[in-house]
Design a protein around this motif. Structure first.
Motif, PDB file in Angstrom:
ATOM      1  N   MET A   1      81.499  15.419 -50.714  1.00 47.09           N
ATOM      2  CA  MET A   1      81.736  14.046 -51.094  1.00 47.09           C
ATOM      3  C   MET A   1      80.625  13.168 -50.507  1.00 47.09           C
ATOM      4  O   MET A   1      80.353  13.199 -49.320  1.00 47.09           O
ATOM      5  N   THR A   2      79.991  12.378 -51.343  1.00 48.85           N
ATOM      6  CA  THR A   2      78.907  11.505 -50.915  1.00 48.85           C
ATOM      7  C   THR A   2      79.465  10.123 -50.579  1.00 48.85           C
ATOM      8  O   THR A   2      80.294   9.591 -51.306  1.00 48.85           O
ATOM      9  N   ARG A   3      78.972   9.571 -49.478  1.00 51.32           N
ATOM     10  CA  ARG A   3      79.357   8.207 -49.107  1.00 51.32           C
ATOM     11  C   ARG A   3      78.088   7.408 -48.829  1.00 51.32           C
ATOM     12  O   ARG A   3      77.021   7.973 -48.597  1.00 51.32           O
ATOM     13  N   THR A   4      78.221   6.109 -48.865  1.00 45.52           N
ATOM     14  CA  THR A   4      77.107   5.208 -48.585  1.00 45.52           C
ATOM     15  C   THR A   4      77.348   4.541 -47.233  1.00 45.52           C
ATOM     16  O   THR A   4      78.442   4.066 -46.973  1.00 45.52           O
ATOM     17  N   LEU A   5      76.306   4.519 -46.396  1.00 47.13           N
ATOM     18  CA  LEU A   5      76.430   3.852 -45.099  1.00 47.13           C
ATOM     19  C   LEU A   5      76.509   2.342 -45.297  1.00 47.13           C
ATOM     20  O   LEU A   5      75.988   1.813 -46.290  1.00 47.13           O
ATOM     21  N   PRO A   6      77.134   1.616 -44.378  1.00 51.13           N
ATOM     22  CA  PRO A   6      77.273   0.159 -44.508  1.00 51.13           C
ATOM     23  C   PRO A   6      75.912  -0.539 -44.622  1.00 51.13           C
ATOM     24  O   PRO A   6      74.945  -0.154 -43.957  1.00 51.13           O
ATOM     25  N   GLN A   7      75.880  -1.542 -45.475  1.00 49.23           N
ATOM     26  CA  GLN A   7      74.668  -2.335 -45.688  1.00 49.23           C
ATOM     27  C   GLN A   7      75.096  -3.726 -46.128  1.00 49.23           C
ATOM     28  O   GLN A   7      76.201  -3.894 -46.619  1.00 49.23           O
ATOM     29  N   PRO A   8      74.234  -4.726 -45.967  1.00 53.73           N
ATOM     30  CA  PRO A   8      74.609  -6.073 -46.420  1.00 53.73           C
ATOM     31  C   PRO A   8      74.668  -6.139 -47.943  1.00 53.73           C
ATOM     32  O   PRO A   8      73.949  -5.414 -48.637  1.00 53.73           O
ATOM     33  N   GLY A   9      75.531  -7.000 -48.436  1.00 57.05           N
ATOM     34  CA  GLY A   9      75.591  -7.238 -49.870  1.00 57.05           C
ATOM     35  C   GLY A   9      74.352  -7.992 -50.331  1.00 57.05           C
ATOM     36  O   GLY A   9      73.619  -8.572 -49.518  1.00 57.05           O
ATOM     37  N   ARG A  10      74.133  -8.001 -51.628  1.00 53.62           N
ATOM     38  CA  ARG A  10      72.949  -8.681 -52.186  1.00 53.62           C
ATOM     39  C   ARG A  10      72.864 -10.123 -51.720  1.00 53.62           C
ATOM     40  O   ARG A  10      71.807 -10.584 -51.295  1.00 53.62           O
ATOM     41  N   ASP A  11      73.965 -10.850 -51.786  1.00 55.52           N
ATOM     42  CA  ASP A  11      73.945 -12.269 -51.407  1.00 55.52           C
ATOM     43  C   ASP A  11      73.783 -12.486 -49.912  1.00 55.52           C
ATOM     44  O   ASP A  11      73.503 -13.595 -49.477  1.00 55.52           O
ATOM     45  N   ASP A  12      73.962 -11.435 -49.119  1.00 51.74           N
ATOM     46  CA  ASP A  12      73.840 -11.536 -47.667  1.00 51.74           C
ATOM     47  C   ASP A  12      72.457 -11.144 -47.153  1.00 51.74           C
ATOM     48  O   ASP A  12      72.219 -11.188 -45.943  1.00 51.74           O
ATOM     49  N   LEU A  13      71.562 -10.746 -48.047  1.00 54.27           N
ATOM     50  CA  LEU A  13      70.211 -10.385 -47.605  1.00 54.27           C
ATOM     51  C   LEU A  13      69.541 -11.621 -47.027  1.00 54.27           C
ATOM     52  O   LEU A  13      69.550 -12.690 -47.638  1.00 54.27           O
ATOM     53  N   ASP A  14      68.947 -11.448 -45.853  1.00 52.56           N
ATOM     54  CA  ASP A  14      68.331 -12.551 -45.118  1.00 52.56           C
ATOM     55  C   ASP A  14      66.827 -12.307 -45.031  1.00 52.56           C
ATOM     56  O   ASP A  14      66.403 -11.246 -44.572  1.00 52.56           O
ATOM     57  N   ILE A  15      66.036 -13.277 -45.450  1.00 58.13           N
ATOM     58  CA  ILE A  15      64.581 -13.113 -45.479  1.00 58.13           C
ATOM     59  C   ILE A  15      64.014 -12.813 -44.098  1.00 58.13           C
ATOM     60  O   ILE A  15      63.083 -12.021 -43.963  1.00 58.13           O
ATOM     61  N   VAL A  16      64.567 -13.409 -43.057  1.00 56.06           N
ATOM     62  CA  VAL A  16      64.065 -13.166 -41.702  1.00 56.06           C
ATOM     63  C   VAL A  16      64.291 -11.702 -41.312  1.00 56.06           C
ATOM     64  O   VAL A  16      63.396 -11.046 -40.776  1.00 56.06           O
ATOM     65  N   LYS A  17      65.463 -11.167 -41.593  1.00 51.51           N
ATOM     66  CA  LYS A  17      65.759  -9.772 -41.267  1.00 51.51           C
ATOM     67  C   LYS A  17      64.896  -8.817 -42.095  1.00 51.51           C
ATOM     68  O   LYS A  17      64.410  -7.808 -41.589  1.00 51.51           O
ATOM     69  N   VAL A  18      64.713  -9.135 -43.357  1.00 50.31           N
ATOM     70  CA  VAL A  18      63.885  -8.295 -44.234  1.00 50.31           C
ATOM     71  C   VAL A  18      62.445  -8.278 -43.726  1.00 50.31           C
ATOM     72  O   VAL A  18      61.838  -7.207 -43.579  1.00 50.31           O
ATOM     73  N   LEU A  19      61.884  -9.452 -43.449  1.00 51.69           N
ATOM     74  CA  LEU A  19      60.504  -9.511 -42.979  1.00 51.69           C
ATOM     75  C   LEU A  19      60.345  -8.878 -41.599  1.00 51.69           C
ATOM     76  O   LEU A  19      59.330  -8.214 -41.337  1.00 51.69           O
ATOM     77  N   HIS A  20      61.337  -9.039 -40.745  1.00 54.35           N
ATOM     78  CA  HIS A  20      61.289  -8.397 -39.429  1.00 54.35           C
ATOM     79  C   HIS A  20      61.245  -6.873 -39.589  1.00 54.35           C
ATOM     80  O   HIS A  20      60.464  -6.193 -38.919  1.00 54.35           O
ATOM     81  N   ALA A  21      62.066  -6.347 -40.466  1.00 52.32           N
ATOM     82  CA  ALA A  21      62.085  -4.895 -40.695  1.00 52.32           C
ATOM     83  C   ALA A  21      60.746  -4.409 -41.235  1.00 52.32           C
ATOM     84  O   ALA A  21      60.253  -3.355 -40.843  1.00 52.32           O
TER      85      ALA A  21
END
Length: 108
Positions: free
Chosen positions: A1-21
């Motif tokens: 059985m395949t599962r997906t690890l927790p991640q933010p929803g599309r509307d919760d994506l934050d530019i600061v977190k994305v650029l930091h990563a």
């Protein structure tokens, strides 16, 4: 059985977190390598040309996932990862393409 690890929803994506990563050279290399794949890619150490330990690689995958850049699928002991292209394009149009183009044209 395949599962997906927790991640933010599309509307919760934050530019600061994305650029930091994306600011870390290893994570940028991982995103670049993933961008070349058409299917989810395995998360193993020997699959990528990065000089880090397995725990450090795991940390980088987690940062990318928690920032919303990737989705990680788990089936037993196996993990696959893919870029969340559609979500990133909807939230930050052109960002991923610009980052990848900049990576490919960086000085050696």
């Amino acid at each position: 059985m395949t599962r997906t690890l927790p991640q933010p929803g599309r509307d919760d994506l934050d530019i600061v977190k994305v650029l930091h990563a994306l600011a870390d050279p290893v994570r940028l290399e991982l995103i670049h390598a993933l961008s070349q794949e058409t299917e989810p890619a395995v998360c193993s150490l020997d699959a990528y040309d990065v000089d880090v330990s397995a725990p450090t690689l795991s940390h980088h995958w987690r940062v990318l996932r928690e920032a919303g850049l990737t989705t990680t699928f788990v089936n037993g002991r196996n993990r696959w990862v893919e870029i969340r292209r559609e979500d990133l394009a909807a939230r930050f149009p052109g960002l991923l393409e610009s980052v990848l183009a900049g990576y490919e044209h960086r000085p050696s």
